[in-house]
Structure formats: structure tokens, C-alpha cells
Design a protein around this motif. Structure first.
Motif, PDB file in Angstrom:
ATOM      1  N   VAL A 268       6.470   0.257 -11.619  1.00  0.00           N
ATOM      2  CA  VAL A 268       5.334  -0.663 -11.734  1.00  0.00           C
ATOM      3  C   VAL A 268       4.037   0.137 -11.554  1.00  0.00           C
ATOM      4  CG1 VAL A 268       6.647  -2.659 -10.922  1.00  0.00           C
ATOM      5  CG2 VAL A 268       5.356  -1.283  -9.265  1.00  0.00           C
ATOM      6  N   SER A 269       2.903  -0.549 -11.640  1.00  0.00           N
ATOM      7  CA  SER A 269       1.624   0.127 -11.447  1.00  0.00           C
ATOM      8  C   SER A 269       1.269   0.213  -9.958  1.00  0.00           C
ATOM      9  CB  SER A 269       0.513  -0.623 -12.182  1.00  0.00           C
ATOM     10  OG  SER A 269       0.256  -1.854 -11.544  1.00  0.00           O
ATOM     11  N   ARG A 270       0.387   1.144  -9.630  1.00  0.00           N
ATOM     12  CA  ARG A 270      -0.113   1.252  -8.267  1.00  0.00           C
ATOM     13  C   ARG A 270      -0.790  -0.043  -7.844  1.00  0.00           C
ATOM     14  NH1 ARG A 270      -4.382   1.154  -5.707  1.00  0.00           N
ATOM     15  NH2 ARG A 270      -5.667   1.208  -7.573  1.00  0.00           N
ATOM     16  N   GLN A 271      -1.473  -0.679  -8.794  1.00  0.00           N
ATOM     17  CA  GLN A 271      -2.155  -1.933  -8.492  1.00  0.00           C
ATOM     18  C   GLN A 271      -1.168  -3.021  -8.080  1.00  0.00           C
ATOM     19  OE1 GLN A 271      -2.727   0.019 -11.113  1.00  0.00           O
ATOM     20  NE2 GLN A 271      -4.922   0.399 -11.269  1.00  0.00           N
ATOM     21  N   THR A 272       0.016  -3.019  -8.664  1.00  0.00           N
ATOM     22  CA  THR A 272       1.042  -3.993  -8.290  1.00  0.00           C
ATOM     23  C   THR A 272       1.473  -3.778  -6.850  1.00  0.00           C
ATOM     24  OG1 THR A 272       1.823  -4.246 -10.561  1.00  0.00           O
ATOM     25  CG2 THR A 272       3.368  -4.856  -8.808  1.00  0.00           C
ATOM     26  N   ILE A 273       1.716  -2.532  -6.468  1.00  0.00           N
ATOM     27  CA  ILE A 273       2.101  -2.234  -5.087  1.00  0.00           C
ATOM     28  C   ILE A 273       0.978  -2.644  -4.139  1.00  0.00           C
ATOM     29  CG2 ILE A 273       2.712  -0.416  -3.442  1.00  0.00           C
ATOM     30  CD1 ILE A 273       4.948  -1.135  -5.485  1.00  0.00           C
TER      31      ILE A 273
ATOM     32  N   GLU B 193      -0.510  -8.963   0.084  1.00  0.00           N
ATOM     33  CA  GLU B 193       0.033 -10.328   0.025  1.00  0.00           C
ATOM     34  C   GLU B 193      -0.748 -11.209  -0.945  1.00  0.00           C
ATOM     35  OE1 GLU B 193       0.298 -11.562   4.122  1.00  0.00           O
ATOM     36  OE2 GLU B 193       1.665  -9.921   4.591  1.00  0.00           O
ATOM     37  N   ARG B 194      -1.183 -10.593  -2.026  1.00  0.00           N
ATOM     38  CA  ARG B 194      -1.881 -11.328  -3.084  1.00  0.00           C
ATOM     39  C   ARG B 194      -0.990 -11.545  -4.302  1.00  0.00           C
ATOM     40  NH1 ARG B 194      -8.077 -10.340  -2.711  1.00  0.00           N
ATOM     41  NH2 ARG B 194      -8.203  -9.869  -0.496  1.00  0.00           N
ATOM     42  N   TYR B 195       0.211 -10.967  -4.255  1.00  0.00           N
ATOM     43  CA  TYR B 195       1.142 -11.078  -5.368  1.00  0.00           C
ATOM     44  C   TYR B 195       2.553 -11.056  -4.807  1.00  0.00           C
ATOM     45  CZ  TYR B 195       3.833  -9.612  -9.479  1.00  0.00           C
ATOM     46  OH  TYR B 195       4.755  -9.526 -10.479  1.00  0.00           O
ATOM     47  N   ASP B 196       3.367 -12.016  -5.216  1.00  0.00           N
ATOM     48  CA  ASP B 196       4.781 -12.039  -4.841  1.00  0.00           C
ATOM     49  C   ASP B 196       5.573 -11.400  -5.974  1.00  0.00           C
ATOM     50  OD1 ASP B 196       4.217 -13.366  -2.492  1.00  0.00           O
ATOM     51  OD2 ASP B 196       4.612 -15.348  -3.326  1.00  0.00           O
ATOM     52  N   PRO B 197       6.382 -10.401  -5.656  1.00  0.00           N
ATOM     53  CA  PRO B 197       7.123  -9.713  -6.710  1.00  0.00           C
ATOM     54  C   PRO B 197       8.214 -10.592  -7.310  1.00  0.00           C
ATOM     55  CG  PRO B 197       7.902  -9.003  -4.588  1.00  0.00           C
ATOM     56  CD  PRO B 197       6.703  -9.890  -4.331  1.00  0.00           C
ATOM     57  N   SER B 198       8.597 -10.244  -8.521  1.00  0.00           N
ATOM     58  CA  SER B 198       9.752 -10.904  -9.140  1.00  0.00           C
ATOM     59  C   SER B 198      10.988 -10.554  -8.317  1.00  0.00           C
ATOM     60  CB  SER B 198       9.938 -10.399 -10.569  1.00  0.00           C
ATOM     61  OG  SER B 198      10.310  -9.023 -10.545  1.00  0.00           O
ATOM     62  N   ILE B 199      12.027 -11.328  -8.497  1.00  0.00           N
ATOM     63  CA  ILE B 199      13.278 -11.035  -7.781  1.00  0.00           C
ATOM     64  C   ILE B 199      13.812  -9.663  -8.186  1.00  0.00           C
ATOM     65  CG2 ILE B 199      14.818 -12.216  -9.401  1.00  0.00           C
ATOM     66  CD1 ILE B 199      15.157 -12.242  -5.583  1.00  0.00           C
ATOM     67  N   GLU B 200      13.630  -9.299  -9.450  1.00  0.00           N
ATOM     68  CA  GLU B 200      14.084  -7.985  -9.915  1.00  0.00           C
ATOM     69  C   GLU B 200      13.339  -6.873  -9.194  1.00  0.00           C
ATOM     70  OE1 GLU B 200      13.104 -10.439 -12.007  1.00  0.00           O
ATOM     71  OE2 GLU B 200      14.913 -10.929 -13.143  1.00  0.00           O
ATOM     72  N   LEU B 201      12.014  -7.019  -9.039  1.00  0.00           N
ATOM     73  CA  LEU B 201      11.229  -6.000  -8.352  1.00  0.00           C
ATOM     74  C   LEU B 201      11.574  -5.976  -6.865  1.00  0.00           C
ATOM     75  CD1 LEU B 201       9.159  -3.792  -8.185  1.00  0.00           C
ATOM     76  CD2 LEU B 201       7.362  -5.551  -8.232  1.00  0.00           C
TER      77      LEU B 201
ATOM     78  N   GLU C 148       6.742  -6.176   4.541  1.00  0.00           N
ATOM     79  CA  GLU C 148       6.694  -4.927   5.304  1.00  0.00           C
ATOM     80  C   GLU C 148       6.652  -3.710   4.380  1.00  0.00           C
ATOM     81  OE1 GLU C 148       6.549  -4.651   8.631  1.00  0.00           O
ATOM     82  OE2 GLU C 148       6.513  -6.828   8.873  1.00  0.00           O
ATOM     83  N   ILE C 149       6.205  -3.900   3.156  1.00  0.00           N
ATOM     84  CA  ILE C 149       6.216  -2.811   2.174  1.00  0.00           C
ATOM     85  C   ILE C 149       5.381  -1.633   2.657  1.00  0.00           C
ATOM     86  CG2 ILE C 149       5.633  -2.133  -0.190  1.00  0.00           C
ATOM     87  CD1 ILE C 149       8.095  -3.936   0.002  1.00  0.00           C
ATOM     88  N   ARG C 150       4.182  -1.894   3.138  1.00  0.00           N
ATOM     89  CA  ARG C 150       3.313  -0.790   3.581  1.00  0.00           C
ATOM     90  C   ARG C 150       3.992   0.018   4.684  1.00  0.00           C
ATOM     91  NH1 ARG C 150      -2.665  -2.140   4.621  1.00  0.00           N
ATOM     92  NH2 ARG C 150      -2.573  -1.899   2.382  1.00  0.00           N
ATOM     93  N   ARG C 151       4.576  -0.653   5.660  1.00  0.00           N
ATOM     94  CA  ARG C 151       5.237   0.047   6.764  1.00  0.00           C
ATOM     95  C   ARG C 151       6.371   0.928   6.259  1.00  0.00           C
ATOM     96  NH1 ARG C 151       9.521  -0.679  10.006  1.00  0.00           N
ATOM     97  NH2 ARG C 151      10.058  -2.721   9.182  1.00  0.00           N
ATOM     98  N   TRP C 152       7.206   0.395   5.376  1.00  0.00           N
ATOM     99  CA  TRP C 152       8.317   1.169   4.818  1.00  0.00           C
ATOM    100  C   TRP C 152       7.793   2.331   3.964  1.00  0.00           C
ATOM    101  CZ3 TRP C 152      13.702   0.595   5.244  1.00  0.00           C
ATOM    102  CH2 TRP C 152      14.128  -0.463   6.050  1.00  0.00           C
ATOM    103  N   ARG C 153       6.768   2.072   3.164  1.00  0.00           N
ATOM    104  CA  ARG C 153       6.205   3.117   2.295  1.00  0.00           C
ATOM    105  C   ARG C 153       5.621   4.245   3.143  1.00  0.00           C
ATOM    106  NH1 ARG C 153       1.189   4.115   0.970  1.00  0.00           N
ATOM    107  NH2 ARG C 153       0.344   2.081   1.542  1.00  0.00           N
ATOM    108  N   GLU C 154       4.819   3.880   4.136  1.00  0.00           N
ATOM    109  CA  GLU C 154       4.216   4.899   4.991  1.00  0.00           C
ATOM    110  C   GLU C 154       5.271   5.643   5.813  1.00  0.00           C
ATOM    111  OE1 GLU C 154       1.183   2.756   7.130  1.00  0.00           O
ATOM    112  OE2 GLU C 154      -0.228   2.935   5.442  1.00  0.00           O
ATOM    113  N   GLY C 155       6.349   4.967   6.161  1.00  0.00           N
ATOM    114  CA  GLY C 155       7.457   5.604   6.876  1.00  0.00           C
ATOM    115  C   GLY C 155       8.103   6.717   6.083  1.00  0.00           C
ATOM    116  N   GLU C 156       8.011   6.636   4.774  1.00  0.00           N
ATOM    117  CA  GLU C 156       8.542   7.682   3.890  1.00  0.00           C
ATOM    118  C   GLU C 156       7.436   8.605   3.384  1.00  0.00           C
ATOM    119  OE1 GLU C 156      11.099   6.392   0.770  1.00  0.00           O
ATOM    120  OE2 GLU C 156      12.513   5.460   2.150  1.00  0.00           O
ATOM    121  N   SER C 157       6.227   8.442   3.930  1.00  0.00           N
ATOM    122  CA  SER C 157       5.069   9.257   3.530  1.00  0.00           C
ATOM    123  C   SER C 157       4.811   9.207   2.032  1.00  0.00           C
ATOM    124  CB  SER C 157       5.245  10.711   3.994  1.00  0.00           C
ATOM    125  OG  SER C 157       5.357  10.781   5.390  1.00  0.00           O
ATOM    126  N   LEU C 158       4.940   8.010   1.465  1.00  0.00           N
ATOM    127  CA  LEU C 158       4.696   7.820   0.037  1.00  0.00           C
ATOM    128  C   LEU C 158       3.323   7.196  -0.169  1.00  0.00           C
ATOM    129  CD1 LEU C 158       8.059   6.156  -1.060  1.00  0.00           C
ATOM    130  CD2 LEU C 158       7.338   8.503  -1.519  1.00  0.00           C
TER     131      LEU C 158
END
Length: 69
Positions: free
Chosen positions: A25-30, A36-44, A4-14
């Protein structure tokens, strides 16, 4: 992994670049996470949850194969 990253990000107008800078991280990572082409590390994943002040489970749904019947 569904997320739900996009929904949360857009909810904050980021923008993707804004969120990327906030979590180090890079914009490309986000972009890859949102698509859903990359699963983040647990730290991220923890860093994203910290940024949005929520639980990791609020952002990510692992859809474990064992849960599907």
C-alpha cells in the motif's frame, strides 16, 4: 478503529514507507491507519497481521458499540 500499528512498526524499526512497501500500500495509507482516520480492508488487516506474525486482534480493537455499557 483503535490500533497498535505504530507500536508494532516502531518495534521493528520500520518507517511508514517500509511497512507500506512490505504490505503493498502507500505510505499515506499506513499514516491514515495509524492516525485512526482510515479502517483497513479485511485483506489489508490480514496482510499486516501476517507481516508482524501476530493475530489481527493484536493490531486492531474495533470498540464495538454493543460492548459499551
Amino acid at each position: 478503529m483503535k490500533n497498535e500499528i505504530r507500536r508494532w512498526r516502531e518495534g521493528e524499526s520500520l518507517s511508514q514507507a517500509d511497512l507500506a512497501a512490505a504490505v503493498g500500500v502507500s505510505r499515506q495509507t499506513i499514516n491514515a491507519i495509524e492516525r485512526e482516520r482510515y479502517d483497513p480492508s479485511i485483506e489489508l488487516a490480514f496482510e499486516l497481521a501476517r507481516h508482524f506474525d501476530c493475530r489481527i486482534e493484536d493490531l486492531f480493537d474495533p470498540e464495538l458499540d454493543g460492548d459499551k455499557q
